[in-house]
Design a protein around this motif. Structure first.
Motif, PDB file in Angstrom:
ATOM      1  N   SER A 189       0.746  -1.148   0.467  1.00  0.00           N
ATOM      2  CA  SER A 189       0.330  -0.103  -0.053  1.00  0.00           C
ATOM      3  C   SER A 189       1.305   1.196  -0.060  1.00  0.00           C
ATOM      4  O   SER A 189       0.523   2.475  -0.596  1.00  0.00           O
ATOM      5  N   ARG A 247      -5.839   2.577  -4.571  1.00  0.00           N
ATOM      6  CA  ARG A 247      -5.343   3.960  -5.303  1.00  0.00           C
ATOM      7  C   ARG A 247      -5.022   4.575  -3.900  1.00  0.00           C
ATOM      8  O   ARG A 247      -4.279   5.501  -4.113  1.00  0.00           O
ATOM      9  N   PRO A 288      -2.046   4.015  -1.850  1.00  0.00           N
ATOM     10  CA  PRO A 288      -0.680   4.409  -3.022  1.00  0.00           C
ATOM     11  C   PRO A 288      -0.487   6.156  -2.291  1.00  0.00           C
ATOM     12  O   PRO A 288       0.667   6.428  -2.977  1.00  0.00           O
ATOM     13  N   GLY A 300      -0.195  -1.718  -4.337  1.00  0.00           N
ATOM     14  CA  GLY A 300      -1.404  -1.365  -4.439  1.00  0.00           C
ATOM     15  C   GLY A 300      -2.564  -0.997  -3.139  1.00  0.00           C
ATOM     16  O   GLY A 300      -1.191  -1.968  -2.215  1.00  0.00           O
ATOM     17  N   LYS A 345       5.192   3.956  -7.574  1.00  0.00           N
ATOM     18  CA  LYS A 345       3.795   3.627  -7.461  1.00  0.00           C
ATOM     19  C   LYS A 345       2.817   3.927  -8.137  1.00  0.00           C
ATOM     20  O   LYS A 345       2.086   2.383  -8.140  1.00  0.00           O
ATOM     21  N   THR A 374       0.362   0.864  -9.510  1.00  0.00           N
ATOM     22  CA  THR A 374      -0.125   0.326  -8.592  1.00  0.00           C
ATOM     23  C   THR A 374      -1.411   0.686 -10.179  1.00  0.00           C
ATOM     24  O   THR A 374      -2.621  -0.343 -10.333  1.00  0.00           O
TER      25      THR A 374
END
Length: 436
Positions: free
Chosen positions: A87, A132, A135, A333, A116, A120
């Motif tokens: 994440s 999203r 991130p 993610g 990132k 993602t």
């Protein structure tokens, strides 16, 4: 006398200059974070749409595309964008506890922010059950950290401000961004920088409003619990969501720490093969659910809330499985939106037990309960769900459900997922953690 007055004026000018310099850094950072959050949101929707178009051609395309997409994502992550997996919130938390700027730069940087965002989007493009919003937290922290280098003076609180601004812009929930920064990112209120952090959140929120307009993430809802029987859903959702959220967190944490023995060594040596296996599992979950568990789960939950329609009985379970596989695979993610989708599924199942109860209200209880069970941040959980649905009539039951879920989750997983994972990044850092 004149020389004394001149010296005082010079000192006053310097103080004012430093203050405005700090304010400019935070405001500029908030604007850039807001713009990045909007860009990621728009591109994420397009990525999910592209995958949906692929499935409309052939539902079974996911059996090939999803495992290969997972494998490519893990390869790019390990090769070009290390520390961008998952994440991103644990990395931001870890970066706040590091004192060495170079060590911080390995967890939050413009390079990591770019990776990132791209990875993602790749995950969503191949059907991963990721969000999203998490991130965006690492992206926001990275942007603020980079902008801070423009100032000749050290600016405390930048990473915290970037993370809070990221949440605020991603969900269009400024209050939740502030609460998240206090409860989850810092676990304390920093009086020295609180005003500047709020300014960054406001700047990010205003930028999001200017670019996409005012909206409620899951639409506006006026649903509420009506009679005494309806209130049984509060403890039911709290316990069910807390147990499920705690189990999810415990699984992800244990996998991140590594299994002992031959199995653990094999998983560590074959990250791409593991990612492909996880991708295949996600594809199978998607096929079993009628293509409902791919992506964030946002569209399915919003439709169910707005129309008051039941989600399939196995939606929550399959979405949980797909999210767990995506989380342990090593791809970048988040788990924010997928967790809310899982919680909606749990709420829909609880609604089956209470004949005539308001479905949408109980789905909201499930959402806040599971989310609180996963992140173990009950205040953030009920604030974010309240703001996302513009439903203030449900504040009290949402608070109660979040607190029950938090207590229940702790029986299975003693520590919140983000802080537990952050310890792993701190252990691999060259700097010792130091409280700020």
């Amino acid at each position: 006398m004149r020389e004394l007055l001149s010296a005082r004026r010079l000192r006053s000018v310097k103080v004012i200059s430093v203050r405005w310099q700090r304010r400019t850094v935070f405001l500029l950072g908030g604007i850039v974070v807001g713009a990045a959050a909007v860009a990621l949101a728009i591109l994420a929707d397009k990525a999910q749409l592209a995958f949906a178009i692929l499935l409309s051609k052939s539902r079974y395309a996911s059996l090939l595309v999803t495992p290969l997409g997972f494998a490519l994502s893990v390869f790019l992550t390990n090769r070009y964008f290390p520390n961008s997996q998952g994440s991103g919130i644990p990395q931001a938390i870890a970066a706040r506890h590091l004192t060495d700027q170079a060590a911080r730069g390995k967890l939050v940087s413009i390079r990591i922010a770019m990776g990132k965002m791209l990875l993602t989007l790749l995950g969503l493009l191949c059907g991963a059950s990721v969000g999203r919003e998490g991130p965006t937290v690492q992206v926001g922290a990275s942007i603020m950290f980079a902008i801070g280098h423009m100032s000749p003076r050290r600016q405390p609180g930048l990473i915290l401000a970037g993370a809070a601004a990221g949440v605020a812009a991603a969900f269009n929930t400024p209050l939740a961004g502030i609460v998240f920064g206090i409860e989850e990112m810092s676990r304390a209120f920093e009086t020295r920088t609180s005003g500047l952090i709020i300014a960054a959140v406001i700047a990010a929120g205003l930028t999001s409003l200017a670019l996409v307009g005012n909206y409620d993430y899951f639409g506006s809802s006026s649903t509420m619990l009506r009679n005494g029987l309806d209130w049984l859903a509060v403890p039911l959702c709290g316990v069910a969501g807390g147990l499920a959220g705690g189990a999810f967190s415990r699984l992800v944490i244990e996998v991140a720490r590594g299994f002992p023995g031959r199995l653990g060594r094999l998983i560590k040596r074959q990250p791409i093969a593991v990612a492909m296996a996880c991708g295949l599992g996600v594809a199978l979950c998607g096929l079993s659910s009628g293509d409902m568990t791919y992506g964030t789960g946002y569209a399915q939950v919003k439709t169910a809330l707005e129309n008051g329609t039941l989600l399939p009985w196995d939606f929550g379970l399959l979405k949980l499985a797909a999210t767990a596989l995506s989380a342990v695979s090593g791809i970048p993610g988040g788990i924010f939106a997928p967790s809310l989708a899982v919680g909606a599924g749990i709420g829909a199942n609880v609604a089956h037990l209470l004949s005539g109860a308001p479905l949408s209200a109980i789905m909201l209880l499930g959402m806040v309960s599971y989310f609180a069970g996963v992140v173990q941040a009950p205040i953030t959980a009920f604030v974010i769900v309240t703001e996302m649905t513009d439903n203030h009539a449900m504040v009290v039951p949402l608070m109660a459900a979040a607190l029950i879920a938090h207590a229940t989750s702790g029986l299975i997983c003693p520590e919140g997922i983000y802080h537990a994972l952050a310890k792993g990044f701190l252990r691999t850092s060259t700097d010792r953690p130091a409280a700020k």
